[in-house]
Scaffold this motif. Structure first.
Motif, short mmCIF file in Angstrom:
data_model
loop_
_atom_site.label_atom_id
_atom_site.label_comp_id
_atom_site.label_asym_id
_atom_site.label_seq_id
_atom_site.Cartn_x
_atom_site.Cartn_y
_atom_site.Cartn_z
N SER A 1 35.48 42.14 41.08
CA SER A 1 37.06 42.18 41.81
C SER A 1 38.18 43.64 41.83
CB SER A 1 37.66 40.93 41.69
OG SER A 1 36.75 39.77 42.22
N ASN B 1 30.83 40.21 49.40
CA ASN B 1 31.73 39.28 50.01
C ASN B 1 31.09 38.36 50.57
OD1 ASN B 1 31.81 40.23 53.16
ND2 ASN B 1 32.09 41.80 52.34
N TRP C 1 42.15 43.23 41.34
CA TRP C 1 42.41 42.83 39.57
C TRP C 1 42.56 43.79 38.55
CZ3 TRP C 1 41.33 37.52 40.13
CH2 TRP C 1 41.64 37.28 38.54
N SER D 1 39.83 42.99 33.83
CA SER D 1 38.77 43.38 34.46
C SER D 1 38.45 43.01 33.28
CB SER D 1 39.11 43.90 35.07
OG SER D 1 38.21 44.37 35.76
N TYR E 1 39.13 44.34 45.84
CA TYR E 1 40.26 43.21 45.60
C TYR E 1 40.50 42.47 44.79
CZ TYR E 1 36.52 40.47 48.43
OH TYR E 1 35.59 39.57 49.57
N THR F 1 33.35 32.15 46.83
CA THR F 1 34.03 33.14 45.93
C THR F 1 33.16 31.83 44.44
OG1 THR F 1 35.50 33.65 46.99
CG2 THR F 1 36.00 34.33 44.76
N PRO G 1 37.07 37.05 43.55
CA PRO G 1 38.68 36.57 44.33
C PRO G 1 38.53 37.46 43.94
CG PRO G 1 38.33 35.66 41.28
CD PRO G 1 37.25 36.70 41.86
N VAL G 2 39.77 37.89 45.41
CA VAL G 2 40.72 38.63 45.71
C VAL G 2 42.01 38.06 44.24
CG1 VAL G 2 42.73 39.26 47.17
CG2 VAL G 2 40.64 38.72 47.28
N TYR G 3 43.04 39.43 43.83
CA TYR G 3 43.73 39.22 42.52
C TYR G 3 44.82 38.37 43.55
CZ TYR G 3 47.04 39.40 38.81
OH TYR G 3 47.97 39.41 38.06
N ARG H 1 43.13 32.84 39.57
CA ARG H 1 41.75 32.60 39.73
C ARG H 1 40.45 33.68 39.13
NH1 ARG H 1 43.30 35.37 45.75
NH2 ARG H 1 43.86 33.47 46.70
N VAL I 1 30.62 36.93 44.70
CA VAL I 1 31.21 37.22 45.42
C VAL I 1 32.57 37.37 44.28
CG1 VAL I 1 32.92 37.14 47.27
CG2 VAL I 1 31.38 36.39 47.18
#
Ligand code: AR6
Length: 185
Positions: A132, A34, A138, A143, A136, A73, A95-97, A103, A93
């Motif tokens: 992710s 992160n 994904w 993915s 996070y 990120t 992204p958060v889904y 993203r 890092v």
């Protein structure tokens, strides 16, 4: 000399294995970190546990220097690998889904920057987790598709030191998805 030219342009091998990324004997292990670089759960926790305090000490130095605001990120940075069999950890890092915003470019960037940083070190082999795809959130199938597409695109950008990219997946389901994606031309 012609033999070194042939070596420079040899195609990079891509593979998927089921396993624990901390056990991989490769030049670079990529960490799904992160922005704080100061640790967490999942792959990040496993890497710091297995690699020992040296990795975190170097992360703190980065935070005190060039990365005062944290690692953005989609970017990547290298540290020592401490006690791990690898030579370096490249922290990235993802992204958060999010359902309402796309993203994907940030996740592509995380893979691309990890390869660029590794190539900058002269690394020949890189192990990636499914960035992710845990905390996070994904979706697993996207993915796998995105990871393989992004790595192929980054490698196609030009010759580099990288000879092997190994995706190391923690579950049978993820391993099957990555293997299926790699078997597509
Ligand atoms: N080897 C290989 N894959 C693993 C391992 C392992 N030892 N452990 C977990 N996975 P995650 P993210 C898989 O959550 O989604 C951390 O707290 C896991 O099953 O590690 O990018 C960081 O500090 C999943 O498929 O990373 C961040 O805050 C994949 O690795 C946040 O989580 C990624 O899961 C990053 O979340």
């Amino acid at each position: 000399d012609p033999s070194s030219r042939a070596e420079d342009t040899a195609p990079t091998r891509l593979e998927a294995v089921r396993g624990d990324i901390t056990r991989q004997s490769v030049d670079v292990i990529v960490n799904a970190a992160n922005s704080s670089l100061l640790g967490g759960g999942g792959v990040d926790g496993a890497i710091h546990r297995a690699g020992g305090p040296e990795i975190l000490a170097e992360c703190r130095e980065l935070r005190a220097g060039a990365l005062r605001e944290g690692l953005p990120t989609g970017d990547a940075v290298a540290t020592t690998a401490g006690r791990l069999p690898a030579r370096w950890v490249v922290h990235t890092v993802g992204p958060v889904y999010a359902v309402r915003t796309d993203r994907r470019p940030l996740l592509e960037s995380a893979y691309r920057r990890s390869i660029e940083v590794s190539a900058g070190l002269g690394a020949r082999s890189i192990a990636f987790p499914a960035v992710s795809a845990g905390v996070y959130g994904w979706p697993p199938d996207d993915s796998a598709r995105l990871a393989v597409t992004a790595v192929r695109a980054a490698l196609a950008a030009g010759p580099s030191s990288v000879e092997l990219v190994r995706f190391v997946l923690f579950s049978d389901e993820m391993h099957e998805l990555f293997a299926a994606e790699l078997s597509r031309p």
